[in-house]
Structure formats: C-alpha cells, structure tokens
Design an enzyme around this catalytic site. Structure first.
Site, short mmCIF file in Angstrom:
data_model
loop_
_atom_site.label_atom_id
_atom_site.label_comp_id
_atom_site.label_asym_id
_atom_site.label_seq_id
_atom_site.Cartn_x
_atom_site.Cartn_y
_atom_site.Cartn_z
CG ASN A 192 -0.18 -0.12 2.51
OD1 ASN A 192 0.58 0.78 2.86
ND2 ASN A 192 -0.35 -1.23 3.23
CG ASP B 57 -7.40 -5.06 6.62
OD1 ASP B 57 -6.90 -5.04 7.76
OD2 ASP B 57 -7.97 -4.08 6.11
CE LYS C 181 7.68 -13.27 -14.10
NZ LYS C 181 8.37 -12.98 -15.32
CG PHE D 150 -2.45 6.20 13.20
CD1 PHE D 150 -1.82 6.09 14.42
CD2 PHE D 150 -2.29 7.36 12.45
CE1 PHE D 150 -1.03 7.13 14.90
CE2 PHE D 150 -1.51 8.40 12.91
CZ PHE D 150 -0.87 8.29 14.14
CE LYS E 230 -11.60 1.32 11.41
NZ LYS E 230 -10.90 1.82 10.23
CE LYS F 14 -9.10 -2.62 14.12
NZ LYS F 14 -7.97 -2.61 13.19
#
Ligand code: CTP
Length: 405
Positions: A214, A283, A293, A327, A341, A345
């Site tokens: 990401n 995730d 490959k 975060f 959230k 958590k």
C-alpha cells in the site's frame, strides 16, 4: 539561548496584559515560536494601548484574540476552546490588575475567562512599579494565587520603566522561557517507559517476484519514534519496508509481512508501556504464495486471499497496563467509523485521518487528524507537521498512562 524544538506541538496561550513590559513579550513570543510552540496570543484591551495585535499576529503566525465574543472554530465557545486545548497559559506581563481579578474570581474579559476555564498550569510573570508590587493587597493576591496552585516567575530587581529602582521589572526572558518549557512539558518525560511503534506498509508476496502493498511511507511512525526517543523513552520501532532512516537510538526491527509484524509485536508487547500503531497493515494476504513466478495465461487472473490477524485487535484483547493508540485512514463517515473502531479494538484512543483532505495522508509531511476516544469524545486537531502531531499523540498517551496508574 536554547532554541531547540522542546515545545513542538505544545499549545501555549500567551495572555498579554497592559504593562510597559509588553515590548519584551514580542521577543518572548518569537523565542517560543522558535522552540516549536503552537502559540495563541490573547491581548487585553489595555495591552493593545501599548502594542498593536499585528505585532503578535506576525510573531506567533496566528490571529490574536482580543475579545470574549469572537468567532471560534468548530462552533465552540472561544474561551472554553482555548482553555481546554492549552498545555499552558502564561500571563506576561501580569499586571496588579489581572492578579487581583483572578485572585478575586473575576472573569470579565477573554483572558480572565480563559484562566478561569483552564485545566492546565497557569504561569504569571508579574511586572509593575516597585510600590505596586510591594503593596500588601498585591502581595496577598500573589500568596493566595500561589496557594491555589498558580505558578509565578518572580520579577527582577533593577531600574524600572517609571524611573524607580527595585523589584518589579519583568524577569529575564530566558528564565521565563525555562519555566514555560518545564511547565508545558511535564507529560514530555517518557524516561523509564517503553514505547513500541509500528510503521510503514506491509508487503504480502504473491510469488517470488511479486507482492501486494500500500501507499504508506512510514513517515508518521518514524516521527512518533523520533519524538518518543526525544522524550527519553526506550523505543522499539517495528517497520515495514521504508526508505526512511530510523531515528537515532531506537531499536529497529524490520519486517515485511503482516504475519511477521504480528509475531514481533506480540513478542515485544509485554515489555511495552505505550503502543502506537501507525503501520498500514494488509488485512488480507494471498492464500497461497506461488513457489514459481506466475506465468501469464488468460485475460484475467484471480487470486484468493485469506485474512491476516488484526494485530491491534489482538493487543486490545491482551492489554494490561499498556496504552494502545491506533490509527485509521478513512475516506468516508470518518467519525462514525472511528468511534466504532476505537471500541471494537479496545484502544485507548484512535488517531483518525481523513485521507481525502489535502495536507493529510500518505506521503504528506502534514496531517489533519481527530483524536477519537472510547467514550465517543472527538478532539479535532488543526493541520500540523507529523513530528508535532507525534508529540501530541505521545503527550496524550502519557496522560492516559498516568491516569491508569
Ligand atoms: N491494524 C492492525 N492489523 C491489521 C489491520 C490494521 O494492527 N491487520 C491496525 C493499523 O495499524 C491501524 C488500525 O488497525 O492502527 C486501523 O486500521 P484500519 O485498516 O483503518 O482499520 P480496520 O479495522 O482494518 O477497518 P476497515 O478495514 O474497515 O478500514
């Protein structure tokens, strides 16, 4: 004079009252700015007779507050807004008049109202004519205020602006600056504590040459590690791939995948007091990593994914004394998602980032975030650089750590 950024991220309210020493306060404000403070200047009406607000506006880099009924951001009441956000209110110069008002419980302008509403330390730096300073009423007011927990920097002795000799001139700016720094950073001392920071992206292999990742760069996490080390903490920085140089003195553990990060974090958790999880953890990971490959075949390619462990949620289930800061990067419904959230958590607070806003998010040097607490309270912060934000996060975490006891 030490102009290191010891006050980075500190919200300091400077109350300027009407004494001739106002001209020295311009230099003080400039020094505070150089120390990295987030400055908010309030001028009383008589202070404006000596110096125009423009001087302080330029030196502090912000508009100067002059009235109780000015427009506030976020539709809050201005004096409550300033009072609750401040890490310190310093009144400089403090005239006999302002001391008398506060000692007598009078709050009839913005400054005295802010002082009345402040939950942070308040520091008075008196400056006045020697006879005024020795007047029994002023002495009594100072004694009363000291007894109530207000802080003072004694005025110096010397020739006063009125021509008289004696005690009453504003204390040395260096001394005032030191007092401000000491009072504004009690939470800045992380000595003896261990802070674990996760940073950067994770990468999830698909085959020997490809992976999924990401846009996280690690800037925020590295800033938290730097700030924590600067405050004296032992720092464990668990970083996904990042081109950044780790701050000096931190224990860096490099990982690639979410599973590797999970293992290291869980292993180091027992020795940790504060955890700040800035990492953008994948995730999901490809269910099977191809040993060779993958060769192109048809027009489409499907990969099957399996869930990664949620590291933060696992910490939330296992935490004892630790303060957990998560975060969240959101692109819609930020407040609702963040409130859910933080509870789901079991965090102590969540730093919610609307990555669609300019000046926020991946790769930027600045962030605009909101602190979201489990009781649903939301504290919006202005745009600030990541290091300043890192200091704010750690101060808040330490406050909660100390509260937890
Ligand atoms: N996080 C984690 N482990 C994961 C995923 C996320 O520890 N496998 C942590 C991140 O480091 C961050 C926080 O969880 O501190 C929030 O991550 P985010 O992806 O925004 O939240 P999710 O709960 O995954 O929610 P959603 O997928 O709905 O965005």
């Amino acid at each position: 004079m030490d102009l290191s950024p010891a006050l980075a991220g500190k919200y300091i309210t400077v109350g300027v009252t009407g004494g001739i020493a106002v001209f020295k306060v311009a230099q003080l404000v400039s020094n505070l700015k150089a120390r990295g403070a987030d400055l908010h200047v309030i001028m009383t009406r008589s202070a404006q007779e000596f110096v125009r607000p423009l001087t302080f506006q330029v030196l502090s880099g912000r508009p100067v507050y002059t009235g109780l009924f000015e427009h506030s951001s976020h539709y809050n009441v201005l004096h409550v807004d300033v009072a609750t956000q401040s890490d310190l209110v310093v009144v400089v110069p403090a005239t006999a008049n302002v001391l008398g008002k506060v000692a007598g419980g009078i709050a009839d302008d913005l400054l005295t109202t802010v002082i009345m509403a402040a939950a942070c330390p308040v520091l008075f730096c008196p400056a006045m004519n020697v006879n005024m300073y020795n007047n029994p009423v002023v002495r009594r007011n100072i004694d009363d205020l000291r007894g109530l927990g207000y802080h003072f920097v004694e005025p110096g002795v010397g020739r006063l602006a009125c021509g008289a000799q004696g005690r009453g001139r504003l204390a040395d700016l260096e001394v005032i600056l030191e007092n401000i720094t000491r009072l504004a950073t009690p939470a800045g001392n992380l000595r003896g504590l261990t802070v674990m920071v996760t940073a950067g992206p994770t990468i999830e292999p698909i085959d020997p040459v490809r992976y999924l990742t990401n846009r996280s760069t690690g800037k925020m996490g590295y800033a938290v590690a730097e700030a924590a080390a600067g405050k004296g903490a032992k720092v464990i920085l668990i970083s996904g791939p990042s081109v950044l140089t780790p701050p000096r003195g931190v224990d860096i553990v490099r990982v690639e995948t979410a599973l590797q990060m999970f293992n290291v974090v869980m292993e180091r958790f027992p020795e940790t007091d504060i955890v700040v999880k800035t990492a953008a953890v994948a995730d999901y990971r490809p269910k099977d990593v191809a040993r060779q490959k993958i060769k192109k075949k048809g027009d489409t390619l499907s990969l099957e994914f399996t869930r990664n462990p949620d590291i933060l949620a696992e910490l939330g289930r296992n935490k004892t004394r630790q303060i957990l800061v998560g975060f969240a990067a959101e692109t819609e419904d930020l407040e609702r998602n963040a409130r859910q959230k933080v509870v789901r958590k079991n965090m102590d607070f969540l730093v919610a980032n609307d990555v669609t806003q300019s000046g926020a998010g991946f790769g930027a040097d600045t962030n605009i975030v909101k602190f979201v607490f489990p009781d649903g309270t939301i504290k919006p912060l202005p745009l600030m650089d990541k290091l300043t934000l890192a200091h704010r996060i750690l101060d808040n975490a330490l406050l909660l750590f100390n509260k937890k006891g």
